[in-house]
Design an enzyme around this catalytic site. Structure first.
Site, PDB file in Angstrom:
ATOM      1  N   ASP A  80      -6.461   4.820 -12.580  1.00  0.00           N
ATOM      2  CA  ASP A  80      -7.986   4.439 -12.397  1.00  0.00           C
ATOM      3  C   ASP A  80      -8.840   4.175 -13.455  1.00  0.00           C
ATOM      4  O   ASP A  80      -8.152   4.295 -14.711  1.00  0.00           O
ATOM      5  CB  ASP A  80      -8.361   5.910 -11.611  1.00  0.00           C
ATOM      6  CG  ASP A  80      -9.270   5.436 -10.405  1.00  0.00           C
ATOM      7  OD1 ASP A  80      -9.986   4.496 -10.686  1.00  0.00           O
ATOM      8  OD2 ASP A  80      -9.302   6.013  -9.419  1.00  0.00           O
ATOM      9  N   HIS A 118      -9.621  -1.670   1.904  1.00  0.00           N
ATOM     10  CA  HIS A 118     -10.596  -1.647   2.831  1.00  0.00           C
ATOM     11  C   HIS A 118     -11.990  -1.977   1.959  1.00  0.00           C
ATOM     12  O   HIS A 118     -13.169  -2.547   2.498  1.00  0.00           O
ATOM     13  CB  HIS A 118     -10.843  -0.766   3.643  1.00  0.00           C
ATOM     14  CG  HIS A 118     -11.220   0.589   3.092  1.00  0.00           C
ATOM     15  ND1 HIS A 118     -11.732   1.548   4.124  1.00  0.00           N
ATOM     16  CD2 HIS A 118     -11.462   0.910   1.914  1.00  0.00           C
ATOM     17  CE1 HIS A 118     -12.202   2.652   3.158  1.00  0.00           C
ATOM     18  NE2 HIS A 118     -11.926   2.316   1.993  1.00  0.00           N
TER      19      HIS A 118
END
Length: 345
Positions: A210, A255
């Site tokens: 990340d 998404h």
């Protein structure tokens, strides 16, 4: 009005007043009502709850009684006084000490999502998210807007931890992942899904990849007992080299983005992935006609309001994955909120 008209009008009012129900839930969590009742030795009356959460007696009584109607609290009367306690639902999901607590998610929804949804009509007109209109933050870099302060970043990461505390097991057991000894959770936040992987597949090792700010927050604010098996690496998965892995996990990642960015990311993963390796996509899947499930439709609208992406059908994901080179596409509806897709190189 006739009975059918009465029913239609009641349904209309249920829809129109739905935001009030959400705000009752958000406010009760924000005030700490459920935590106070969980810590008390027995049921509490209005005065005790009002004092404990530092609120007016009148407002507290109204809030508590609505929570009873919503089955979030139970009430009993003794000596003409009402005494309140948590239900199983609120004990499980609305107290911060519960391992399945959803308090951070609800606080995030109340403070951020709810405010963005106040601009839904503008989002529909413009076809873009509403961070600039809601918070005055430009949204050219999506996660710069989402992580617009350290406090907001921590709140969002805590919310995702809670999501996977409830939903992690169902998506990680949709397929047998024990054949992938080295995993990488791209955009894995504070490592909740990685921890669940460790408990389900103790023989595997996993890297959480990340951006630097997220890795820093994870190390500062979240505890880990499996340090030797969960490794954190900093980087931007759109441009930096990806860690080597047998399986790449994308949980609630695709998404967020339009098809073009999804394709770019999937192609990068495909080129890094070992032959025979795989990709696990975890998302809430729309039905093929895109008209259900209702919750996933609402999530897709939320993607318009808050991100650059949308929820998708299995066929849509199949197209994205196969275009990137992946094969052996499988998907499983888990019966829970999130579903799983597995494809191989």
């Amino acid at each position: 009005m006739g009975s059918s008209e009465d029913q239609a009008y009641r349904l209309l009012n249920d829809y129109a007043n739905g935001f009030m129900v959400s705000q009752v839930l958000f406010a009760a969590c924000e005030l700490g009502v459920f935590d106070l009742l969980a810590e008390a030795p027995g049921p509490l009356d209005v005065a005790a709850v009002a004092a404990g959460v530092r609120a007016s007696a009148h407002g507290t009584e109204l809030l508590l009684d609505i929570c009873v109607s919503l089955k979030l609290l139970k009430v009993e009367t003794r000596g003409g006084k009402a005494f309140y306690r948590n239900t199983e639902l609120s004990s499980d999901y609305l107290t911060t000490v519960s391992p399945t607590s959803q308090c951070s998610m609800l606080k995030y929804m109340g403070r951020t999502s709810y405010r963005c949804w106040g601009h839904l009509a503008d989002a529909v007109r413009e076809g873009r998210n509403q961070y600039l209109e809601t918070f005055g933050v430009p949204a050219e870099e999506l996660f710069t807007a989402i992580y617009r302060s350290e406090g907001e970043r921590l709140q969002f990461m805590q919310a995702l931890q809670e999501v996977w505390s409830v939903n992690g097991r169902s998506v990680l057991t949709a397929f047998d992942l024990s054949v992938f000894p080295l995993m990488c959770d791209l955009g894995g936040g504070a490592g909740a899904l990685a921890k669940e992987c460790m408990s389900l597949y103790p023989g595997c090792k996993i890297t959480v990849f990340d951006i630097p700010e997220v890795v820093w927050t994870a190390k500062q604010h979240f505890s880990f007992q499996e340090e030797e098996q969960i490794d954190f690496q900093e980087g931007d998965f759109f441009k930096d080299p990806l860690p080597e892995a047998d399986l790449y996990i994308l949980a609630r990642v695709l998404h967020d983005w339009a098809d073009g960015k999804c394709s770019h990311l999937l192609e990068r993963i495909y080129h890094t992935c070992k032959p025979g390796g795989g990709i696990l996509v975890i998302e809430s899947l729309l039905d093929e006609d895109r008209r259900g499930p209702l919750l996933t439709q609402l999530y897709s609208l939320n993607m318009l309001v808050q991100t650059e992406g949308q929820e998708r059908t299995p066929t849509h994901y199949h197209m994205l994955l196969s275009s990137a080179g992946f094969r052996d596409f499988q998907f499983k509806k888990t019966g829970a909120i999130y579903d799983a897709i597995l494809a191989r190189k």
